[in-house]
Design a protein around this motif. Structure first.
Motif, PDB file in Angstrom:
ATOM      1  N   GLY A   1       0.800  -1.215   0.000  1.00  0.00           N
ATOM      2  CA  GLY A   1       0.000   0.000   0.000  1.00  0.00           C
ATOM      3  C   GLY A   1       0.828   1.258   0.000  1.00  0.00           C
ATOM      4  O   GLY A   1       0.695   2.105  -0.892  1.00  0.00           O
ATOM      5  N   TYR A   2       1.724   1.390   0.962  1.00  0.00           N
ATOM      6  CA  TYR A   2       2.449   2.649   1.134  1.00  0.00           C
ATOM      7  C   TYR A   2       3.535   2.879   0.084  1.00  0.00           C
ATOM      8  O   TYR A   2       4.000   4.002  -0.088  1.00  0.00           O
ATOM      9  N   THR A   3       3.956   1.828  -0.625  1.00  0.00           N
ATOM     10  CA  THR A   3       4.926   2.014  -1.716  1.00  0.00           C
ATOM     11  C   THR A   3       4.264   2.146  -3.070  1.00  0.00           C
ATOM     12  O   THR A   3       4.936   2.434  -4.059  1.00  0.00           O
ATOM     13  N   GLY A   4       2.938   1.923  -3.134  1.00  0.00           N
ATOM     14  CA  GLY A   4       2.247   2.015  -4.410  1.00  0.00           C
ATOM     15  C   GLY A   4       2.353   0.764  -5.264  1.00  0.00           C
ATOM     16  O   GLY A   4       1.949   0.774  -6.441  1.00  0.00           O
ATOM     17  N   LEU A   5       2.860  -0.327  -4.703  1.00  0.00           N
ATOM     18  CA  LEU A   5       3.013  -1.561  -5.476  1.00  0.00           C
ATOM     19  C   LEU A   5       1.691  -2.271  -5.726  1.00  0.00           C
ATOM     20  O   LEU A   5       1.604  -3.122  -6.616  1.00  0.00           O
ATOM     21  N   VAL A   6       0.676  -1.928  -4.963  1.00  0.00           N
ATOM     22  CA  VAL A   6      -0.577  -2.676  -5.045  1.00  0.00           C
ATOM     23  C   VAL A   6      -1.173  -2.612  -6.451  1.00  0.00           C
ATOM     24  O   VAL A   6      -1.677  -3.616  -6.968  1.00  0.00           O
ATOM     25  N   GLY A   7      -1.092  -1.459  -7.104  1.00  0.00           N
ATOM     26  CA  GLY A   7      -1.644  -1.341  -8.441  1.00  0.00           C
ATOM     27  C   GLY A   7      -0.912  -2.194  -9.456  1.00  0.00           C
ATOM     28  O   GLY A   7      -1.528  -2.786 -10.354  1.00  0.00           O
ATOM     29  N   LYS A   8       0.403  -2.282  -9.323  1.00  0.00           N
ATOM     30  CA  LYS A   8       1.200  -3.065 -10.272  1.00  0.00           C
ATOM     31  C   LYS A   8       0.986  -4.559 -10.068  1.00  0.00           C
ATOM     32  O   LYS A   8       0.864  -5.322 -11.035  1.00  0.00           O
ATOM     33  N   ILE A   9       0.916  -5.002  -8.827  1.00  0.00           N
ATOM     34  CA  ILE A   9       0.739  -6.426  -8.551  1.00  0.00           C
ATOM     35  C   ILE A   9      -0.636  -6.912  -8.990  1.00  0.00           C
ATOM     36  O   ILE A   9      -0.781  -7.984  -9.579  1.00  0.00           O
ATOM     37  N   LEU A  10      -1.649  -6.104  -8.732  1.00  0.00           N
ATOM     38  CA  LEU A  10      -3.009  -6.547  -9.014  1.00  0.00           C
ATOM     39  C   LEU A  10      -3.368  -6.502 -10.495  1.00  0.00           C
ATOM     40  O   LEU A  10      -4.472  -6.884 -10.865  1.00  0.00           O
ATOM     41  N   LYS A  11      -2.461  -6.038 -11.335  1.00  0.00           N
ATOM     42  CA  LYS A  11      -2.698  -6.142 -12.772  1.00  0.00           C
ATOM     43  C   LYS A  11      -2.755  -7.600 -13.206  1.00  0.00           C
ATOM     44  O   LYS A  11      -3.317  -7.928 -14.247  1.00  0.00           O
ATOM     45  N   TYR A  12      -2.143  -8.469 -12.427  1.00  0.00           N
ATOM     46  CA  TYR A  12      -2.133  -9.895 -12.742  1.00  0.00           C
ATOM     47  C   TYR A  12      -3.247 -10.652 -12.019  1.00  0.00           C
ATOM     48  O   TYR A  12      -3.399 -11.853 -12.215  1.00  0.00           O
ATOM     49  N   VAL A  13      -4.001  -9.949 -11.185  1.00  0.00           N
ATOM     50  CA  VAL A  13      -5.110 -10.574 -10.471  1.00  0.00           C
ATOM     51  C   VAL A  13      -6.374 -10.359 -11.290  1.00  0.00           C
ATOM     52  O   VAL A  13      -6.990  -9.302 -11.249  1.00  0.00           O
ATOM     53  N   THR A  14      -6.745 -11.370 -12.037  1.00  0.00           N
ATOM     54  CA  THR A  14      -7.853 -11.286 -12.980  1.00  0.00           C
ATOM     55  C   THR A  14      -9.114 -11.886 -12.359  1.00  0.00           C
ATOM     56  O   THR A  14      -9.061 -12.502 -11.290  1.00  0.00           O
ATOM     57  N   PRO A  15     -10.260 -11.739 -13.028  1.00  0.00           N
ATOM     58  CA  PRO A  15     -11.485 -12.356 -12.493  1.00  0.00           C
ATOM     59  C   PRO A  15     -11.354 -13.857 -12.243  1.00  0.00           C
ATOM     60  O   PRO A  15     -11.912 -14.369 -11.279  1.00  0.00           O
ATOM     61  N   LEU A  16     -10.612 -14.557 -13.094  1.00  0.00           N
ATOM     62  CA  LEU A  16     -10.446 -15.994 -12.910  1.00  0.00           C
ATOM     63  C   LEU A  16      -9.464 -16.316 -11.777  1.00  0.00           C
ATOM     64  O   LEU A  16      -9.266 -17.482 -11.439  1.00  0.00           O
ATOM     65  N   THR A  17      -8.843 -15.302 -11.213  1.00  0.00           N
ATOM     66  CA  THR A  17      -8.084 -15.465  -9.971  1.00  0.00           C
ATOM     67  C   THR A  17      -8.981 -15.211  -8.771  1.00  0.00           C
ATOM     68  O   THR A  17      -8.901 -15.902  -7.748  1.00  0.00           O
ATOM     69  N   ILE A  18      -9.857 -14.223  -8.910  1.00  0.00           N
ATOM     70  CA  ILE A  18     -10.758 -13.853  -7.817  1.00  0.00           C
ATOM     71  C   ILE A  18     -11.764 -14.957  -7.518  1.00  0.00           C
ATOM     72  O   ILE A  18     -12.039 -15.275  -6.358  1.00  0.00           O
TER      73      ILE A  18
END
Length: 585
Positions: free
Chosen positions: A185-202
């Motif tokens: 969260g505090y480094t801003g990495l969350v947006g980059k990591i979650l690009k690979y979290v797709t609906p078929l991951t959720i």
């Protein structure tokens, strides 16, 4: 009072609290029970109090108490799964302390999240996502409970140490694993990591939470199937059939006198009403001795928990001993942390729309996830035995009451902190019969599964590729993890740490399912439309084009903004409101 005029504002349509189709809650998501998942409506809601509005203090307190009641109906069921796995007896007064600790930490984290975190009117509380890795950790040979005959021979001090050493293991795993969320969260990495979290991951990650816990629902409901089925039927009646039925009440309004108002009782408190009514029924059956002595559905079987509980008790860090840290526990608990991260991200745009705020900018999202991680660290250090996540129940309450004020949530946080130090209050909820809780579980766990599956609205279900990924990522973890838990000593590498780590990782369904779904969806060829990436990207506010123009927003800090704008170095800090301001310089 104005409270009644506020809370009974009619809704022309059901509040959209499941914007992304994935929802979870400590005992399931009450708002998801109240209204099915719908496509989000972009129209601006008609609010009585928007995010920056401050109702009068007396009205704020009453509205805050409503949020408190909405939260408490969900959080009290977590110990019914957690404490047996910790080897605690049903009569142990410390179960009440654990509930009080959860409420106390919820209040602290909620205040910081609403004031300095994402600054949306959300409540942060316990989550069922952490129970899945928790049970996998406690299934290891060294943490399995001894036979009841052995426990009966222990002294009170030995029994206390029996569950506290397990709580310390969980506390360390929760606190350390949550640091990953803090860093993301505090480094801003969350947006980059979650690009690979797709609906078929959720889908497998969320659905497997409910699927994994079905045995616990069966175990508690089987204490008395009549009470459990009656609880399920009553919850269905209140939350689905009578959700639009208003109850007339008398209200006093200055200058108008007494007036008859319509109050949406069943839409607001279906779970709380169900628990109270079925609890009362069990009380009647107990008083008339329909339930024989020591029957698990009697309301007096754990009465000594209430009588022995302290009137006032202030939870503090390390109250059960300082946390212990093991690699297996930390890595296993990461599954719950990642699941909570994705689910909180899905709530932020929904809450902002319902509260009349602008869409959350990138710095607010980063700060929200980082603050949630800090809250989970605090929960671990305090010994709550659980982490924190955005409460869907309270998101739904905003849509129903049309009250999106941040100030109301801050008052609610204060009430939670005060209530958390009243030991008798936490002990009261331990008296709820297991069969009543089992009936609630049957509905709640089912709703978790359904809302995980509802994310499939974004993908093409006519695609054989997607069906293959979906089926394998749900079914294989259930087979593998069940076998791992039944054969705890199956992995023998010669290194005890490696054995424990692999056993926990391979025994946590949401981790295996989520990783398998993510891997297959990213390596098997498929078009963006087929994979649901186009619609998904429109829902997830994680783009890099979020530029700060320097004007005041709903997400600025309550103090110090002028100083931050003067200091150029703050333009490069991903969690500060001045982030990316340099692009306008």
């Amino acid at each position: 009072m104005e409270l009644n005029n506020v809370t009974i504002e009619d809704c022309d349509g059901s509040p959209n609290v499941a914007k992304l189709g994935i929802r979870e809650s400590p005992v399931g998501d009450v708002p998801t029970i109240m209204s099915p998942p719908l496509k989000p409506e972009k129209q601006k809601p008609q609010l009585l109090y928007a995010i920056n509005d401050n109702p009068p203090w007396y009205l704020s307190i009453l509205l805050a108490f409503q949020h408190y009641l909405t939260m408490i109906g969900a959080i009290v069921s977590i110990p019914f799964i957690l404490t047996p796995a910790l080897c605690m007896s049903d009569e142990d007064a410390n179960r009440g302390i654990i509930i009080s600790t959860m409420i106390f930490v919820t209040g602290i984290v909620t205040y910081f999240q609403a004031t300095w975190g994402v600054r949306l009117p959300i409540v942060q509380g316990g989550t069922i996502s952490f129970l899945v890795p928790t049970l996998a950790i406690l299934a290891l040979p060294q943490w399995k409970c001894p036979a009841q005959s052995i426990i009966d021979e222990m002294s009170p001090e030995e029994r206390e140490e029996l569950w506290q050493v397990r709580m310390r293991e969980l506390s360390g795993a929760i606190a350390v694993s949550a640091m990953v969320q803090v860093i993301m969260g505090y480094t801003g990495l969350v947006g980059k990591i979650l690009k690979y979290v797709t609906p078929l991951t959720i889908v497998p990650t969320v659905s497997l939470v409910g699927l994994t816990l079905f045995e616990h629902a069966a175990g508690t409901a089987s204490k008395h199937w009549g009470i459990a089925v009656g609880t399920t039927a009553m919850l269905t009646l209140f939350s689905q059939i009578m959700s639009n039925v208003s109850v007339p009440i008398f209200a006093y309004r200055k200058g108008h006198g007494l007036e008859v108002r319509q109050f949406q009782l069943f839409r607001l408190f279906p779970v709380l009403l169900t628990i109270m009514i079925m609890w009362g029924l069990c009380g009647i059956l107990t008083a008339t001795d329909v339930f024989p002595p020591s029957h698990p559905s009697r309301t007096d079987v754990r009465l000594n928990v209430l009588t022995s509980a302290k009137w006032f008790y202030v939870p503090y860090p390390g109250q059960f001993g300082w946390p212990s840290v093991t690699l297996s526990g930390v890595l296993g608990m990461l599954a719950g942390v990642l699941a909570c991260t994705v689910e909180s991200l899905s709530y932020y745009p929904t809450v902002s729309q319902m509260a009349g705020a602008h869409s959350p900018p990138l710095h607010a999202i980063n700060r929200g996830i980082g603050t949630e991680g800090l809250g989970t660290v605090l929960a671990g250090l305090w010994g709550a035995g659980n982490g924190t996540n955005t409460f869907g129940e309270n998101v739904g309450a905003i849509g129903v009451t049309k009250i999106g004020s941040r100030r109301v949530i801050q008052w609610a946080a204060l009430i939670m902190v005060l209530q958390g130090v009243i030991g008798k209050f936490g002990a009261i909820f331990i008296l709820i019969p297991d069969s009543v809780v089992g009936g609630i579980f049957c509905v709640m766990f089912g709703m978790i599964i359904a809302f995980g599956l509802s994310t499939l609205q974004y993908v093409d279900l006519r695609s054989a590729r997607n069906l293959y990924i979906l089926g394998l990522s749900i079914f294989f973890p259930m087979v593998l993890c069940r076998w791992m838990q039944e054969h705890p000593g199956a992995i023998q590498t010669g290194n005890e740490t490696v054995d424990s780590t692999l056993s926990v990782l391979l025994g946590t369904t949401i981790l295996v399912g989520g990783l398998l779904g993510c891997l297959l969806d990213n390596i098997i060829p498929g078009t963006p439309a087929e994979r649901g990436l186009i619609e998904w990207a429109n829902e997830m506010p994680l783009g890099d084009d979020n530029i700060n123009d320097g004007t005041a927003t709903d997400y600025d800090f309550p103090y110090g903004m002028n100083a931050l704008r003067k200091w150029k170095w703050t333009y490069y800090i991903p969690f500060l409101p001045t982030y990316k301001l340099q692009k306008q310089s």
